[in-house]
Design a protein around this motif. Structure first.
Motif, PDB file in Angstrom:
ATOM      1  N   ASP A  76       6.535 -11.839  -0.967  1.00 47.22           N
ATOM      2  CA  ASP A  76       6.500 -13.185  -0.392  1.00 47.22           C
ATOM      3  C   ASP A  76       5.305 -13.347   0.541  1.00 47.22           C
ATOM      4  O   ASP A  76       4.681 -14.415   0.602  1.00 47.22           O
ATOM      5  CB  ASP A  76       7.797 -13.465   0.376  1.00 47.22           C
ATOM      6  CG  ASP A  76       9.013 -13.555  -0.541  1.00 47.22           C
ATOM      7  OD1 ASP A  76       8.831 -13.871  -1.736  1.00 47.22           O
ATOM      8  OD2 ASP A  76      10.126 -13.297  -0.051  1.00 47.22           O
ATOM      9  N   GLY A  77       4.964 -12.290   1.259  1.00 46.33           N
ATOM     10  CA  GLY A  77       3.857 -12.359   2.204  1.00 46.33           C
ATOM     11  C   GLY A  77       2.518 -12.601   1.535  1.00 46.33           C
ATOM     12  O   GLY A  77       1.726 -13.436   1.996  1.00 46.33           O
ATOM     13  N   VAL A  78       2.224 -11.878   0.447  1.00 40.54           N
ATOM     14  CA  VAL A  78       0.926 -12.070  -0.217  1.00 40.54           C
ATOM     15  C   VAL A  78       0.859 -13.427  -0.914  1.00 40.54           C
ATOM     16  O   VAL A  78      -0.213 -14.035  -1.004  1.00 40.54           O
ATOM     17  CB  VAL A  78       0.626 -10.926  -1.217  1.00 40.54           C
ATOM     18  CG1 VAL A  78       0.503  -9.602  -0.493  1.00 40.54           C
ATOM     19  CG2 VAL A  78       1.661 -10.842  -2.320  1.00 40.54           C
ATOM     20  N   VAL A  79       2.000 -13.917  -1.386  1.00 40.25           N
ATOM     21  CA  VAL A  79       2.021 -15.244  -2.014  1.00 40.25           C
ATOM     22  C   VAL A  79       1.711 -16.319  -0.973  1.00 40.25           C
ATOM     23  O   VAL A  79       0.852 -17.187  -1.182  1.00 40.25           O
ATOM     24  CB  VAL A  79       3.383 -15.520  -2.677  1.00 40.25           C
ATOM     25  CG1 VAL A  79       3.474 -16.988  -3.116  1.00 40.25           C
ATOM     26  CG2 VAL A  79       3.595 -14.610  -3.877  1.00 40.25           C
ATOM     27  N   LYS A  80       2.387 -16.261   0.151  1.00 42.10           N
ATOM     28  CA  LYS A  80       2.177 -17.262   1.199  1.00 42.10           C
ATOM     29  C   LYS A  80       0.766 -17.183   1.774  1.00 42.10           C
ATOM     30  O   LYS A  80       0.176 -18.208   2.133  1.00 42.10           O
ATOM     31  CB  LYS A  80       3.225 -17.084   2.294  1.00 42.10           C
ATOM     32  CG  LYS A  80       4.639 -17.419   1.828  1.00 42.10           C
ATOM     33  CD  LYS A  80       5.678 -17.121   2.902  1.00 42.10           C
ATOM     34  CE  LYS A  80       7.088 -17.424   2.399  1.00 42.10           C
ATOM     35  NZ  LYS A  80       8.125 -17.091   3.416  1.00 42.10           N
ATOM     36  N   ALA A  81       0.214 -15.970   1.854  1.00 47.99           N
ATOM     37  CA  ALA A  81      -1.159 -15.823   2.359  1.00 47.99           C
ATOM     38  C   ALA A  81      -2.143 -16.556   1.462  1.00 47.99           C
ATOM     39  O   ALA A  81      -3.092 -17.184   1.941  1.00 47.99           O
ATOM     40  CB  ALA A  81      -1.519 -14.341   2.443  1.00 47.99           C
ATOM     41  N   LEU A  82      -1.931 -16.487   0.155  1.00 47.71           N
ATOM     42  CA  LEU A  82      -2.820 -17.180  -0.784  1.00 47.71           C
ATOM     43  C   LEU A  82      -2.593 -18.687  -0.745  1.00 47.71           C
ATOM     44  O   LEU A  82      -3.535 -19.473  -0.892  1.00 47.71           O
ATOM     45  CB  LEU A  82      -2.599 -16.644  -2.196  1.00 47.71           C
ATOM     46  CG  LEU A  82      -3.630 -17.054  -3.249  1.00 47.71           C
ATOM     47  CD1 LEU A  82      -5.028 -16.561  -2.885  1.00 47.71           C
ATOM     48  CD2 LEU A  82      -3.239 -16.520  -4.625  1.00 47.71           C
ATOM     49  N   PRO A 120       8.547   1.651  -6.893  1.00 44.79           N
ATOM     50  CA  PRO A 120       9.984   1.398  -7.037  1.00 44.79           C
ATOM     51  C   PRO A 120      10.677   0.959  -5.753  1.00 44.79           C
ATOM     52  O   PRO A 120      11.809   0.462  -5.801  1.00 44.79           O
ATOM     53  CB  PRO A 120      10.529   2.755  -7.511  1.00 44.79           C
ATOM     54  CG  PRO A 120       9.553   3.754  -7.000  1.00 44.79           C
ATOM     55  CD  PRO A 120       8.225   3.076  -7.066  1.00 44.79           C
ATOM     56  N   LEU A 121      10.022   1.138  -4.602  1.00 41.59           N
ATOM     57  CA  LEU A 121      10.616   0.721  -3.331  1.00 41.59           C
ATOM     58  C   LEU A 121       9.868  -0.462  -2.725  1.00 41.59           C
ATOM     59  O   LEU A 121       9.927  -0.675  -1.511  1.00 41.59           O
ATOM     60  CB  LEU A 121      10.624   1.894  -2.339  1.00 41.59           C
ATOM     61  CG  LEU A 121      11.480   3.104  -2.727  1.00 41.59           C
ATOM     62  CD1 LEU A 121      11.449   4.164  -1.636  1.00 41.59           C
ATOM     63  CD2 LEU A 121      12.921   2.695  -3.025  1.00 41.59           C
ATOM     64  N   ILE A 122       9.194  -1.243  -3.552  1.00 37.53           N
ATOM     65  CA  ILE A 122       8.467  -2.397  -3.057  1.00 37.53           C
ATOM     66  C   ILE A 122       9.414  -3.337  -2.317  1.00 37.53           C
ATOM     67  O   ILE A 122      10.533  -3.613  -2.776  1.00 37.53           O
ATOM     68  CB  ILE A 122       7.752  -3.153  -4.210  1.00 37.53           C
ATOM     69  CG1 ILE A 122       6.923  -4.311  -3.670  1.00 37.53           C
ATOM     70  CG2 ILE A 122       8.758  -3.630  -5.259  1.00 37.53           C
ATOM     71  CD1 ILE A 122       5.737  -3.910  -2.879  1.00 37.53           C
ATOM     72  N   GLU A 123       9.002  -3.814  -1.176  1.00 37.61           N
ATOM     73  CA  GLU A 123       9.841  -4.713  -0.391  1.00 37.61           C
ATOM     74  C   GLU A 123       9.577  -6.156  -0.807  1.00 37.61           C
ATOM     75  O   GLU A 123       8.426  -6.597  -0.857  1.00 37.61           O
ATOM     76  CB  GLU A 123       9.548  -4.520   1.100  1.00 37.61           C
ATOM     77  CG  GLU A 123       9.893  -3.133   1.600  1.00 37.61           C
ATOM     78  CD  GLU A 123       9.526  -2.934   3.056  1.00 37.61           C
ATOM     79  OE1 GLU A 123       9.266  -3.951   3.743  1.00 37.61           O
ATOM     80  OE2 GLU A 123       9.492  -1.776   3.489  1.00 37.61           O
ATOM     81  N   PRO A 124      10.633  -6.912  -1.092  1.00 41.67           N
ATOM     82  CA  PRO A 124      10.441  -8.311  -1.515  1.00 41.67           C
ATOM     83  C   PRO A 124       9.706  -9.142  -0.471  1.00 41.67           C
ATOM     84  O   PRO A 124       9.009 -10.096  -0.811  1.00 41.67           O
ATOM     85  CB  PRO A 124      11.871  -8.812  -1.743  1.00 41.67           C
ATOM     86  CG  PRO A 124      12.751  -7.829  -1.047  1.00 41.67           C
ATOM     87  CD  PRO A 124      12.047  -6.523  -1.078  1.00 41.67           C
ATOM     88  N   GLU A 125       9.827  -8.782   0.801  1.00 43.40           N
ATOM     89  CA  GLU A 125       9.138  -9.517   1.857  1.00 43.40           C
ATOM     90  C   GLU A 125       7.619  -9.384   1.725  1.00 43.40           C
ATOM     91  O   GLU A 125       6.873 -10.298   2.109  1.00 43.40           O
ATOM     92  CB  GLU A 125       9.584  -9.017   3.232  1.00 43.40           C
ATOM     93  CG  GLU A 125      11.033  -9.313   3.579  1.00 43.40           C
ATOM     94  CD  GLU A 125      12.010  -8.306   2.960  1.00 43.40           C
ATOM     95  OE1 GLU A 125      13.227  -8.538   3.068  1.00 43.40           O
ATOM     96  OE2 GLU A 125      11.536  -7.301   2.379  1.00 43.40           O
ATOM     97  N   ILE A 126       7.163  -8.255   1.203  1.00 41.06           N
ATOM     98  CA  ILE A 126       5.724  -8.082   1.008  1.00 41.06           C
ATOM     99  C   ILE A 126       5.236  -8.973  -0.130  1.00 41.06           C
ATOM    100  O   ILE A 126       4.150  -9.568  -0.047  1.00 41.06           O
ATOM    101  CB  ILE A 126       5.402  -6.600   0.718  1.00 41.06           C
ATOM    102  CG1 ILE A 126       5.759  -5.747   1.930  1.00 41.06           C
ATOM    103  CG2 ILE A 126       3.933  -6.434   0.365  1.00 41.06           C
ATOM    104  CD1 ILE A 126       5.514  -4.262   1.736  1.00 41.06           C
TER     105      ILE A 126
END
Length: 333
Positions: free
Chosen positions: A195-201, A187-193
């Motif tokens: 975005d980070g995994v998407v950009k990494a892929l 429930p406290l997932i950060e939107p930046e994370i």
């Protein structure tokens, strides 16, 4: 005497001797075999000189062609990379039945269902074109529709969240390149994370999967609900485990070692997601009960990013109170 020889020679030849004759013609007494050898040698030297000239042009041609090809290839790659894995959908798989915490997606956290809080946080990510909830339970579906989420109903036969994401992807009308599996119990997932995994892929073509890790607290080292991860020097996953990894000879948590905790969020290449669902369960996956191990056991690459994040997933009923206490401290309502 020399004059007589010269007169006789002139008389015999019936013409004065020329002084600028080629060497081969001057030597009239040269044998035929020697003459052939000289002619052959001269022709060979001319051939070699011509060959060297041709080779020079060939080399220059190859180099020029390679440069042109490289320029064209770079242009094509750059053009492709701008669109590479560009269409992204976030899917929150949710099921009611859970051996550790039945009805977990609907548990109230400071007045809101947990899955709603996860959905609201995910909406803040800038890389997601669309977000849906994938569930096999009508109670969850009704709740999600109530706060405005799109819902895809999936079958009860899905063995894990990844298979549920794949079924939901097949039912979506639009086509997507990347699927982000967002755990509903974060429930406290950060939107930046996200975005980070998407950009990494997107920037790692040889990987079919990406995920995130953060620092593991020493007190969580032996907790089987906290999944640990080890990576190589290039940031690719080596292994995941519910046990402590790496494990030292003392059998105790080393407070000075940078253990890494796996965060539940995962992103897949959409084409691989279909392949994943067709792969048979693997021994390590079944033993650890970790679906990402099936990716590694089948030889696929997984990119891992490290983030600064205090993990607050809800695995048991006891975690709810911890989450609510933290949210009050941070004024997150």
């Amino acid at each position: 005497m020399r004059a007589e020889v010269a007169i006789r020679t002139t008389s015999k030849m019936q013409r004065p001797m020329k002084t600028a004759r080629p060497r081969t013609l001057m030597r009239l007494n040269t044998s035929s075999s020697e003459l052939m050898l000289i002619l052959t040698r001269n022709r060979f030297q001319g051939f070699v000189q011509n060959l060297d000239f041709q080779k020079t042009w060939i080399v220059h041609g190859i180099l020029a062609g390679a440069a042109i090809a490289a320029a064209i290839g770079a242009s094509a790659y750059l053009g492709r990379s701008r669109k590479f894995r560009s269409r992204v959908v976030g899917i929150i798989p949710a099921r009611y039945a859970s051996s550790r915490f039945e009805g977990k997606p609907l548990v109230q956290i400071l007045g809101k269902p947990m899955i709603q809080r996860t959905w609201e946080r995910s909406k803040l990510a800038t890389t997601l074109d669309h977000i849906v909830v994938a569930t096999d339970d009508e109670r969850i579906a009704e709740c999600c529709r109530g706060f405005g989420a799109d819902v895809i109903m999936t079958s009860e036969s899905c063995r894990n969240g990844t298979e549920r994401c794949n079924e939901a992807l097949e039912k979506l009308e639009k086509k997507y390149d990347v699927v982000v599996n967002i755990q509903g119990d974060e429930p406290l997932i950060e939107p930046e994370i996200i975005d980070g995994v998407v950009k990494a892929l997107q920037v790692t073509p040889d990987a079919v999967f990406s995920t995130a890790v953060t620092s593991l607290k020493p007190e969580d080292g032996l907790d089987p609900n906290r999944v640990k991860c080890v990576v190589d020097n290039r940031g690719y996953a080596i292994y995941f485990s519910r046990g402590l990894i790496p494990y030292n000879k003392s059998g105790k948590v080393n407070p000075d070692f940078p253990y890494m905790l796996h965060l539940g969020i995962q992103s897949f290449d959409s084409k691989f997601l279909k392949v994943y669902s067709e792969l048979q369960p693997t021994p390590l996956q079944q033993e650890e009960d970790l679906e990402q191990l099936k990716v590694l056991e089948n030889g696929y690459k997984m990119k891992v990013i490290k983030v600064d994040h205090e993990a607050h997933g809800v695995d048991t009923p006891d975690d709810v109170e911890k989450i609510e206490s933290l949210m009050r401290e941070r004024n997150l309502y």
